[in-house]
Design an enzyme around this catalytic site. Structure first.
Site, mmCIF file in Angstrom:
data_model
loop_
_atom_site.group_PDB
_atom_site.id
_atom_site.type_symbol
_atom_site.label_atom_id
_atom_site.label_comp_id
_atom_site.label_asym_id
_atom_site.label_seq_id
_atom_site.Cartn_x
_atom_site.Cartn_y
_atom_site.Cartn_z
ATOM 1 N N SER A 236 36.180 7.509 66.041
ATOM 2 C CA SER A 236 34.757 7.285 65.809
ATOM 3 C C SER A 236 33.921 8.206 66.707
ATOM 4 O O SER A 236 34.068 9.423 66.643
ATOM 5 C CB SER A 236 34.420 5.805 66.029
ATOM 6 O OG SER A 236 33.136 5.500 65.549
ATOM 7 N N ASP B 120 34.370 3.931 54.456
ATOM 8 C CA ASP B 120 33.805 4.302 55.756
ATOM 9 C C ASP B 120 32.689 5.310 55.529
ATOM 10 O O ASP B 120 32.896 6.319 54.848
ATOM 11 C CB ASP B 120 34.918 4.914 56.624
ATOM 12 C CG ASP B 120 34.445 5.348 58.005
ATOM 13 O OD1 ASP B 120 33.280 5.072 58.360
ATOM 14 O OD2 ASP B 120 35.251 5.954 58.732
ATOM 15 N N HIS C 129 36.155 1.594 58.497
ATOM 16 C CA HIS C 129 35.885 2.139 59.827
ATOM 17 C C HIS C 129 36.321 1.156 60.917
ATOM 18 O O HIS C 129 35.993 -0.025 60.871
ATOM 19 C CB HIS C 129 34.392 2.456 59.994
ATOM 20 C CG HIS C 129 34.108 3.252 61.227
ATOM 21 N ND1 HIS C 129 34.325 4.606 61.295
ATOM 22 C CD2 HIS C 129 33.664 2.884 62.457
ATOM 23 C CE1 HIS C 129 34.010 5.043 62.500
ATOM 24 N NE2 HIS C 129 33.610 4.015 63.219
#
Length: 255
Positions: free
Chosen positions: A41, A195, A225
């Protein structure tokens, strides 16, 4: 961490730590030929930025590889297909993604609406980067769940002044020049279908491959995600997350 410590604090922390490590590999008992950076991320953003910064350095051992797990790599377009399709999918909503990157940049989200609608970057700047940040570079199979092209909007000088650092590769690694990307190490990129950041990873995969960098790509068709973060949890663990992690580990073992 933002917003208390804004960009480039997190990037500089990661760069300094990596440089220190590379300077003292003997102390840590590490093979100079086998150092890899990894992040997920926002951490994927930082790992990509650090890799780019170190790519041309001759005074340090070269990184062996980079592992980027559902990374966020640009802040020019929050209306790419994955942002439209997954705008309300946990764990990262489209609005929150824009909110977080503004917190990282400025410590506030005062221009959130402009960023979401795409009126935070001048048209000429967008066109300059369109060869890299464009839905045209996303394979058609990733648009079948729905995608509506957006009209290019211009922005005011006042707004751009607040967010112009979005054009810096240390903040948005997808915008780095080809000459930098050509020097990057072998890469592993993981993307998840559900995501908002999926297309950031797809666009970076294309850019790396176009510049001769070997990429191992893992796409989790049923992933979302943050799915790897729950690995090992007794009550919230997903087979897809284990599959993604296994792929990353197998990539490491193959180096």
């Amino acid at each position: 961490l933002a917003p208390e410590h804004k960009y480039p604090a997190a990037y500089e922390d990661c760069l300094n730590a990596t440089q220190h490590f590379l300077h003292h590999l003997e102390h840590y008992g590490v093979d100079p030929a086998r150092v890899t950076v990894c992040g997920d991320s926002a951490g994927g953003n930082l790992a990509a930025a650090v890799s780019q910064t170190l790519a041309g350095r001759s005074d340090l051992p070269k990184l062996r590889a980079q592992i980027l797990l559902y990374p966020g790599l640009q802040a020019l377009d929050f209306n790419l297909p994955s942002y439209q399709q997954n705008r309300g999918v946990p764990l990262l909503f489209r609005e929150r993604a824009a909110f977080y990157v503004l917190q990282y940049l400025n410590g506030n989200a005062t221009n959130l609406e402009e960023v979401l609608e795409g009126s935070h970057i001048p048209i000429d700047v967008k066109l300059n980067y369109q060869k890299w940040v464009s839905p045209d570079n996303i394979p058609e199979k990733f648009k079948v769940r729905g995608y509506k092209p957006r009209v290019l909007l211009d922005c005011t000088t006042e707004v751009f002044e607040k967010v112009k650092r979005f054009c810096e590769p240390n903040l948005c690694p997808l915008l780095a020049e080809d000459t930098v990307l050509q020097q990057l190490p072998e890469s592993f990129i993981l993307t998840c279908e559900y995501d908002v950041l999926r297309d950031d990873g797809l666009l970076y995969k294309k850019r790396l491959e176009d510049n001769g960098v070997r990429v191992t790509w893992c796409h989790l068709e049923d992933g979302f995600h943050g799915i790897i973060n729950s690995f090992g949890s007794d009550w919230l663990s997903f087979p897809s997350g284990k599959r993604g992690l296994d792929n990353a580990i197998n990539f490491l073992k193959s180096l």
